[in-house]
Motif scaffolding. Structure first.
Motif: not given
Ligand code: SF4
Ligand code: SF4
Ligand code: SF4
Length: 320
Positions: A8-9, A17-18, A39-40, A61-64
């Motif tokens: 997550l970034y 959003c985080d 990664f967060w 999966l990357c939640l950007f």
């Protein structure tokens, strides 16, 4: 079997959003049991060099979240794209530019002028503004470059899915996680939300009434049963994708458009102008001008979340 890897970034983001991911409460444990978080920045102490050391496509999966407005955010978006199998534009800022993209009504020079030189709370007699490189006795310091134009994530890298909202509601976050965990993610390019407009989902009474003036929300106590737009309050429902659970409407507040345009609508702001014009009774130019004058910040109202992704993209600034 190894658990899938999740990153997550946040880029140009408020952090909401985080926090929305953390708001899944005890379900966050389900997410953690389904995937290893690799990664967060808001929650876990991994650094960029840890991501750089990962193999390409090793993140599942990357939640950007957040828009792209600096060289650092662009670099990390490209890095995470290389490392991730599935990239999700998470939240209105990543999907459409969001609130940070209102900066596209100005440019870097105008923003620096206002923020560092003119703001009444400043004390900056030497007129210092940020520089990319600064020499100090110890050597040269470097800051990321602030771009003139704020971009959506998909304007920088390929994106597989879009989860709108400011922030995305918890049930949509859990839906995304379930779809991912059960390998049932939809067609690439899909928006994980409703395919209807917000008005299609809204149960308020619509009487096809014309309006003769506009009100700001604090100027009127709206009837909680009737359509807000038909009461003269700018509600973005006709130009907004559904799926948020009518969060603002149920609080008797107008929709501000954070789910972006519905399917088939290219420009959310233009669609909203057309929806308001169609119910406005003003018969002549004078009355239409009066209505426009009643609206505080029309450009910001029509493009609050979607300027970077609109047909306008940004205001054209005459360079001096
Ligand atoms: S979409 Fe909303 S909550 Fe998410 S980063 Fe942007 S402003 Fe914050
Ligand atoms: S304009 Fe707003 S209040 Fe009216 S029907 Fe659409 S979403 Fe509901
Ligand atoms: S009602 Fe509109 S502004 Fe409010 S959460 Fe839903 S889409 Fe976003």
């Amino acid at each position: 079997m190894a658990k899938p890897k999740l990153a997550l970034y946040w880029a140009a983001s408020c952090g909401g959003c985080d926090v929305a991911v953390l708001d899944t409460n005890e379900k966050i444990l389900d997410i953690a049991s389904l995937a290893d978080i690799v990664f967060w920045p808001i929650a876990v102490d991994f650094k960029y060099h840890h991501v750089r050391a990962m193999e390409n496509k090793s993140i599942d999966l990357c939640l950007f979240n957040g828009a792209i407005r600096s060289s650092e955010q662009e670099e990390i978006a490209k890095l995470l794209r290389d490392k991730s199998k599935v990239m999700v534009a998470f939240g209105a800022c990543a999907c459409f530019g969001g609130i940070p993209a209102l900066a596209n009504f100005s440019n870097r020079e105008g923003i620096f002028q206002r923020v560092y030189l003119e703001a009444p709370s400043n004390s900056n007699e030497s007129g210092t503004v940020p520089l990319i490189q600064t020499k100090v006795p110890e050597g040269e310091l470097e800051l990321p470059e602030l771009f003139d134009t704020v971009l959506t994530l998909a304007q920088v890298v390929d994106v597989e899915y879009f989860v709108p909202g400011c922030p995305p509601p918890v049930d949509l976050i859990l839906k995304l996680v379930e779809l991912f965990a059960s390998s049932s993610l939809p067609q690439v390019g899909s928006v994980i939300a409703s395919d209807k407009t917000l008005c299609d989902e809204c149960k308020r009474k619509k009487e096809e009434k014309k309006i003769t003036r506009l009100y700001r929300p604090h100027e009127i106590i709206p009837d909680p049963e009737r359509c807000l737009l038909e009461q003269g309050i700018v509600c973005c429902g006709p130009a907004t994708r559904g799926g948020c659970g009518l969060r603002c409407i149920e609080a008797n507040m107008p929709c501000r458009g954070c789910f972006g345009p519905p399917p088939g609508v290219v420009d959310q702001g233009a669609k909203l102008v057309s929806a308001i014009a169609s119910i406005y009774q003003g018969g002549d130019q004078h009355e239409i001008k009066k209505m426009v004058d009643e609206m505080v910040d029309p450009a910001g109202t029509f493009y609050r979340f979607g300027l970077a992704d609109s047909m306008l993209r940004r205001k054209r600034i005459q360079k001096t």
